[in-house]
Design a protein around this motif. Structure first.
Motif, PDB file in Angstrom:
ATOM      1  N   TRP A 208       0.823  -1.202   0.000  1.00 33.30           N
ATOM      2  CA  TRP A 208       0.000   0.000   0.000  1.00 33.30           C
ATOM      3  C   TRP A 208       0.862   1.258   0.000  1.00 33.30           C
ATOM      4  O   TRP A 208       0.471   2.290  -0.565  1.00 33.30           O
ATOM      5  CB  TRP A 208      -0.922   0.002   1.230  1.00 33.30           C
ATOM      6  CG  TRP A 208      -0.194  -0.025   2.538  1.00 33.30           C
ATOM      7  CD1 TRP A 208       0.147  -1.122   3.258  1.00 33.30           C
ATOM      8  CD2 TRP A 208       0.308   1.095   3.277  1.00 33.30           C
ATOM      9  NE1 TRP A 208       0.817  -0.774   4.402  1.00 33.30           N
ATOM     10  CE2 TRP A 208       0.938   0.585   4.441  1.00 33.30           C
ATOM     11  CE3 TRP A 208       0.280   2.471   3.077  1.00 33.30           C
ATOM     12  CZ2 TRP A 208       1.529   1.410   5.386  1.00 33.30           C
ATOM     13  CZ3 TRP A 208       0.868   3.297   4.027  1.00 33.30           C
ATOM     14  CH2 TRP A 208       1.490   2.770   5.158  1.00 33.30           C
TER      15      TRP A 208
ATOM     16  N   GLY B  21       1.624   3.701  -2.858  1.00 32.29           N
ATOM     17  CA  GLY B  21       0.680   4.758  -3.192  1.00 32.29           C
ATOM     18  C   GLY B  21       1.172   6.122  -2.774  1.00 32.29           C
ATOM     19  O   GLY B  21       0.862   7.146  -3.427  1.00 32.29           O
TER      20      GLY B  21
ATOM     21  N   PHE C 109      -3.174   9.739  -1.356  1.00 30.19           N
ATOM     22  CA  PHE C 109      -3.396   8.322  -1.085  1.00 30.19           C
ATOM     23  C   PHE C 109      -4.508   8.125  -0.069  1.00 30.19           C
ATOM     24  O   PHE C 109      -5.262   7.140  -0.138  1.00 30.19           O
ATOM     25  CB  PHE C 109      -2.105   7.665  -0.592  1.00 30.19           C
ATOM     26  CG  PHE C 109      -2.241   6.182  -0.379  1.00 30.19           C
ATOM     27  CD1 PHE C 109      -2.480   5.332  -1.441  1.00 30.19           C
ATOM     28  CD2 PHE C 109      -2.138   5.636   0.896  1.00 30.19           C
ATOM     29  CE1 PHE C 109      -2.618   3.961  -1.247  1.00 30.19           C
ATOM     30  CE2 PHE C 109      -2.268   4.274   1.103  1.00 30.19           C
ATOM     31  CZ  PHE C 109      -2.505   3.433   0.030  1.00 30.19           C
TER      32      PHE C 109
ATOM     33  N   ALA D 111      -7.625   8.244  -2.033  1.00 29.91           N
ATOM     34  CA  ALA D 111      -7.756   6.993  -2.788  1.00 29.91           C
ATOM     35  C   ALA D 111      -8.206   5.857  -1.877  1.00 29.91           C
ATOM     36  O   ALA D 111      -9.071   5.049  -2.248  1.00 29.91           O
ATOM     37  CB  ALA D 111      -6.421   6.639  -3.452  1.00 29.91           C
ATOM     38  N   THR D 112      -7.669   5.792  -0.669  1.00 26.42           N
ATOM     39  CA  THR D 112      -8.043   4.746   0.283  1.00 26.42           C
ATOM     40  C   THR D 112      -9.493   4.884   0.723  1.00 26.42           C
ATOM     41  O   THR D 112     -10.206   3.882   0.878  1.00 26.42           O
ATOM     42  CB  THR D 112      -7.111   4.783   1.509  1.00 26.42           C
ATOM     43  OG1 THR D 112      -5.759   4.599   1.073  1.00 26.42           O
ATOM     44  CG2 THR D 112      -7.475   3.696   2.505  1.00 26.42           C
TER      45      THR D 112
ATOM     46  N   ALA E 188      -2.887   6.233  -7.549  1.00 25.38           N
ATOM     47  CA  ALA E 188      -2.665   5.488  -6.304  1.00 25.38           C
ATOM     48  C   ALA E 188      -3.710   4.416  -6.044  1.00 25.38           C
ATOM     49  O   ALA E 188      -3.551   3.611  -5.107  1.00 25.38           O
ATOM     50  CB  ALA E 188      -2.632   6.461  -5.122  1.00 25.38           C
TER      51      ALA E 188
ATOM     52  N   PHE F  24      -2.801   0.662  -5.297  1.00 18.90           N
ATOM     53  CA  PHE F  24      -2.112   0.410  -4.034  1.00 18.90           C
ATOM     54  C   PHE F  24      -3.073   0.526  -2.852  1.00 18.90           C
ATOM     55  O   PHE F  24      -2.895  -0.139  -1.826  1.00 18.90           O
ATOM     56  CB  PHE F  24      -0.923   1.354  -3.899  1.00 18.90           C
ATOM     57  CG  PHE F  24       0.010   1.260  -5.071  1.00 18.90           C
ATOM     58  CD1 PHE F  24       0.767   0.124  -5.277  1.00 18.90           C
ATOM     59  CD2 PHE F  24       0.089   2.282  -6.007  1.00 18.90           C
ATOM     60  CE1 PHE F  24       1.599   0.009  -6.373  1.00 18.90           C
ATOM     61  CE2 PHE F  24       0.920   2.187  -7.107  1.00 18.90           C
ATOM     62  CZ  PHE F  24       1.678   1.044  -7.297  1.00 18.90           C
ATOM     63  N   ALA F  25      -4.131   1.343  -3.000  1.00 20.55           N
ATOM     64  CA  ALA F  25      -5.188   1.370  -1.992  1.00 20.55           C
ATOM     65  C   ALA F  25      -5.993   0.068  -2.033  1.00 20.55           C
ATOM     66  O   ALA F  25      -6.389  -0.475  -0.994  1.00 20.55           O
ATOM     67  CB  ALA F  25      -6.099   2.575  -2.218  1.00 20.55           C
TER      68      ALA F  25
ATOM     69  N   ASN G  88       5.887  -3.818  -7.344  1.00 21.31           N
ATOM     70  CA  ASN G  88       4.786  -2.908  -7.679  1.00 21.31           C
ATOM     71  C   ASN G  88       4.120  -3.287  -8.997  1.00 21.31           C
ATOM     72  O   ASN G  88       2.906  -3.135  -9.155  1.00 21.31           O
ATOM     73  CB  ASN G  88       5.262  -1.452  -7.694  1.00 21.31           C
ATOM     74  CG  ASN G  88       6.368  -1.190  -8.690  1.00 21.31           C
ATOM     75  OD1 ASN G  88       7.066  -2.114  -9.106  1.00 21.31           O
ATOM     76  ND2 ASN G  88       6.535   0.055  -9.079  1.00 21.31           N
TER      77      ASN G  88
END
Length: 441
Positions: free
Chosen positions: A35, A38, A47, A50-51, A194, A197-198, A345
């Motif tokens: 994560w 991100g 981020f 995004a999360t 991002a 990655f979230a 990644n």
């Protein structure tokens, strides 16, 4: 659904606690690494947004997906739902996307296992630790789903407790000014970049569907396990992200595979007993996810082979342990190829691409089956239907398009492999195996 002619069926033995252990275990490595990449593309503010978007999506998705899993407790999961809703091609597309999701999550986790081990002992080769991890956990999964589930439950509980201890140790150093520092370059494009990655915070919770045929009393067990697991994961994800961001200079954590031990080293010092201890037992979270994702990919390969979409030998079940041994070994081999050929990644992005495509197809299957089969027994019905699945579908499409836009090469690779596989499926044709999707009686 028919089995390989020489193979016994899977056993229904899993309880709510064991299924919670598998669900959280599938995902919990996402709190330990991945994560944080991100932050490198969006900073902490971008981020965080995004999360928040992804968390809303997963809550809506899990409430929607639980209806499918409880009504159709089939080891094929998304393949079974899409086949029932859209026929052979729909089943194929869902199966392909699910395979990409679950086959590529383990190599990313294996890479992090190697990185954690190297952090503890620089003399250890991170790559070869990753390879040994594959051999060990494919072997453990050979021993039977009850033993695998009990192992998952123990390791998952340890991983959750460890994250709580981490939060307690880091909390005194938390400072809001650290969270918002170095965010002057915030752009909305970073938020969308991002997203994969979230998504890694929650990726693979859907894997519970892969063991649905091995669940005792699925109409009660599956909904309870799903709802308990998403609640657990939301709390752990938000707590981990905020505390890491507020502990010091978050830029030190943005491009490494061991952000939590590094956070502790920022707070307590690299030579602190707590830092070393955490890095040691931090392997539990990665082990839990590695083990559970191995369980997930093996069941998806098994079901696709059982229904003629993959070579028949992959559907063989070991007589003694009742596990799909060739599916486990073959999936492990594919994961090792990915481990040697890609960076963490990139592997994460490909895995997330498969997941988002599968989420989209599954949500469309839910909407289609509500119309096509209104009398299908549904022990759990999605609340606020159709608003919740439509919200999840909208957010899944946004995430999918954003990932494609910011990762054109990897998206082209995913589409190319999918197109080639579909062409072979069309040309060669499915073996003459009657597909019968399991539903509740």
């Amino acid at each position: 659904m028919p089995n390989h002619p020489d193979s016994p069926p899977l056993r229904r033995v899993l309880t709510t606690a064991q299924l919670w252990g598998i669900a959280v275990g599938l995902v919990i490595s996402g709190e330990y690494f991945g994560w944080n990449y991100g932050w490198s593309v969006a900073g902490t503010i971008g981020f965080g947004i995004a999360t928040a978007i992804v968390t809303v999506f997963y809550i809506a998705f899990v409430f929607s997906y639980t209806e499918l899993t409880a009504a159709i407790p089939d080891a094929g999961g998304p393949f079974a739902y899409a086949y029932r809703a859209f026929g052979p091609t729909g089943g194929f597309l869902a199966g392909f996307a699910t395979l990409v999701d679950f086959l590529l999550a383990p190599p990313a986790i294996a890479a992090a296992l190697g990185a954690y081990a190297h952090f503890l002992n620089p003399a250890l080769s991170s790559l070869w630790v990753s390879v040994v991890s594959y051999v060990v956990f494919v072997g453990i999964n050979m021993l039977g789903v009850r033993d695998s589930a009990n192992f998952s439950l123990v390791v998952t509980i340890l991983a959750v407790v460890e994250l709580l201890v981490f939060m307690i140790l880091v909390a005194p150093a938390f400072n809001v000014s650290n969270v918002v520092a170095h965010t002057e370059d915030f752009h909305w494009t970073g938020v969308f970049a991002a997203l994969p990655f979230a998504i890694w915070f929650y990726l693979a919770i859907e894997g519970v569907a892969m063991v649905a045929e091995e669940v005792r009393d699925p109409r009660r067990t599956i909904p309870r396990a799903y709802l308990l697991s998403i609640g657990t994961l939301v709390l752990l994800a938000v707590g981990t992200m905020l505390l890491c961001a507020g502990a010091g200079d978050w830029r030190r954590l943005a491009t490494i595979d061991y952000p939590l031990p590094e956070t502790l080293s920022m707070v307590l010092g690299h030579n602190s007993v707590w830092t070393k201890l955490f890095a040691s037992i931090g392997l539990f979270g990665l082990i839990a996810s590695f083990h559970c994702n191995t369980l997930g990919y093996s069941r998806q390969i098994y079901v696709l082979a059982r229904n003629g979409y993959l070579p028949a030998f992959l559907a063989q079940v070991n007589e003694r342990f009742r596990t799909p041994h060739w599916a486990l070994v073959t999936g492990g081999g594919i994961g090792l190829v990915a481990l040697f050929s890609g960076s963490t990644n990139q592997i994460i992005v490909l895995s997330v691409l498969g997941a988002m495509a599968m989420y989209t197809i599954s949500l469309l299957s839910l909407l289609a089956l509500r119309k096509q089969e209104p009398n299908l027994e549904r022990p759990f019905k999605t609340p606020f239907y159709p608003f919740l699945p439509l919200l999840a579908l909208f957010l899944s499409l946004i995430c999918l398009l954003a990932i494609i836009y910011f990762n054109p090469w990897l998206s082209g690779l995913f589409a190319g492999l999918g197109g080639l596989s579909l062409l072979l499926f069309r040309l060669v044709g499915r073996r003459a195996v009657p597909v019968k999707v399991n539903v509740l009686d």
